[in-house]
Design an enzyme around this catalytic site. Structure first.
Site, PDB file in Angstrom:
ATOM      1  N   GLU A  81       0.869  -1.431   0.099  1.00 20.61           N
ATOM      2  CA  GLU A  81       0.155  -0.111  -0.048  1.00 20.61           C
ATOM      3  C   GLU A  81       0.878   1.269   0.053  1.00 20.61           C
ATOM      4  OE1 GLU A  81      -3.053  -0.165  -0.574  1.00 20.61           O
ATOM      5  OE2 GLU A  81      -3.527  -2.461   0.055  1.00 20.61           O
ATOM      6  N   ARG A  91     -17.775  -1.186   6.019  1.00 18.61           N
ATOM      7  CA  ARG A  91     -18.903  -2.033   5.370  1.00 18.61           C
ATOM      8  C   ARG A  91     -19.551  -3.011   6.342  1.00 18.61           C
ATOM      9  NH1 ARG A  91     -18.686  -6.332   2.194  1.00 18.61           N
ATOM     10  NH2 ARG A  91     -16.340  -6.408   2.098  1.00 18.61           N
ATOM     11  N   CYS A 144      -7.781  -2.044   8.382  1.00 20.16           N
ATOM     12  CA  CYS A 144      -6.399  -2.079   7.976  1.00 20.16           C
ATOM     13  C   CYS A 144      -5.968  -0.821   7.689  1.00 20.16           C
ATOM     14  CB  CYS A 144      -6.384  -2.907   6.527  1.00 20.16           C
ATOM     15  SG  CYS A 144      -6.280  -4.795   7.009  1.00 20.16           S
ATOM     16  N   HIS A 167      -1.296  -5.456   1.973  1.00 20.79           N
ATOM     17  CA  HIS A 167      -2.405  -6.456   1.985  1.00 20.79           C
ATOM     18  C   HIS A 167      -2.285  -7.742   1.277  1.00 20.79           C
ATOM     19  CE1 HIS A 167      -5.785  -3.317   2.831  1.00 20.79           C
ATOM     20  NE2 HIS A 167      -6.224  -4.214   3.610  1.00 20.79           N
TER      21      HIS A 167
HETATM   22  N1  PCA Z   1      -8.066  -7.022   6.748  1.00 22.38           N
HETATM   23  C1  PCA Z   1      -9.243  -6.011   6.936  1.00 22.38           C
HETATM   24  C2  PCA Z   1      -9.103  -5.597   8.495  1.00 22.38           C
HETATM   25  C3  PCA Z   1      -8.263  -6.897   9.194  1.00 22.38           C
HETATM   26  C4  PCA Z   1      -7.589  -7.657   8.012  1.00 22.38           C
HETATM   27  O1  PCA Z   1      -7.000  -8.680   7.964  1.00 22.38           O
HETATM   28  C5  PCA Z   1      -8.987  -4.849   6.137  1.00 22.38           C
HETATM   29  O2  PCA Z   1      -8.486  -5.014   4.909  1.00 22.38           O
HETATM   30  O3  PCA Z   1      -9.459  -3.583   6.564  1.00 22.38           O
END
Ligand code: PCA
Length: 214
Positions: A81, A91, A144, A167
């Site tokens: 990111e 959501r 996140c 991610h």
């Molecule tokens: N993914 C979520 C929150 C925790 C996770 O592992 C997100 O992308 O916000």
């Protein structure tokens, strides 16, 4: 000894596991070399608590680099990111049952922060080893992104500490019947072993095109 802090999240959204934690858990205690060691911590998938847990871990461990990981079901590659935004629009409810909508992560904070990791160099090193990875320009508006923003806000005056967010796709067992991409936890672990030294050693990120048209 220098410390790299890796974080992963507990499961959320009805899943049994969260591959972000499964991956970083495997690297707890891993030594990059004689001087650098990884410490892994789990964060709650809860808006407020996760920020406190992260803050406490940074205060305790004084890491030279922090990489927070989270699951992003449906993504097809490792997504490094670039930008964290000062905005929450959940959501689904978090694991404490709260669902904030149109809220700031930090009241009066700047609209966004960029990662201080050399994400293009990291992505490049992974592609060269045959691991799908890309730069992403949105970390979403859920827990996140909130943790990513809180991380960059906390370290804003500590230029020496590099930090960012990764991610990762679903693990294969989560993707069964969903017609979405997945990546094994072992591949994520392998990817971290490749890109963490690059993150530490790169002083200027690569200037190569990695943008999107839409
Ligand atoms: N993914 C979520 C929150 C925790 C996770 O592992 C997100 O992308 O916000």
């Amino acid at each position: 000894m220098q410390t790299i802090l890796l974080t992963g999240f507990e499961p959320f959204g009805g899943e049994q596991n969260n591959p972000s934690w499964l991956a970083v858990q495997q690297l707890d205690g891993y030594q990059l070399d004689d001087e650098v060691q990884v410490v892994s911590r789990q964060l709650s998938c809860v808006f407020e608590k996760s920020q406190q847990e992260l803050k406490a871990a940074i205060a305790e461990l004084k890491p030279v680099l922090v990489l927070a990981l989270g699951q992003a079901g449906g993504r097809t590659e490792l997504c490094f990111e670039k930008v964290a935004i000062n905005f929450i629009d959940a959501r689904i409810a978090d694991n404490a049952g709260l669902q904030p909508v149109d809220k700031a992560v930090v009241t009066e904070g700047p609209a966004a922060y960029f990662t201080t990791l050399p994400v293009k160099a990291m992505v490049n090193s992974l592609k060269q080893q045959g691991i799908p990875a890309t730069v992403s320009y949105t970390a979403g508006t859920y827990v996140c992104n909130t943790v990513f923003y809180a991380l960059m806000h906390q370290l804003k005056d500590k230029a020496k500490v590099k930090a960012g967010f990764l991610h990762i796709p679903y693990a294969p067992e989560q993707a069964i019947g969903k017609a979405v991409a997945s990546m094994s936890v072992d591949m994520v672990v392998q990817a971290l072993k490749i890109c963490l030294p690059v993150a530490l050693l790169t002083t200027e990120d690569l200037q190569i095109a990695a943008g999107t048209l839409d």
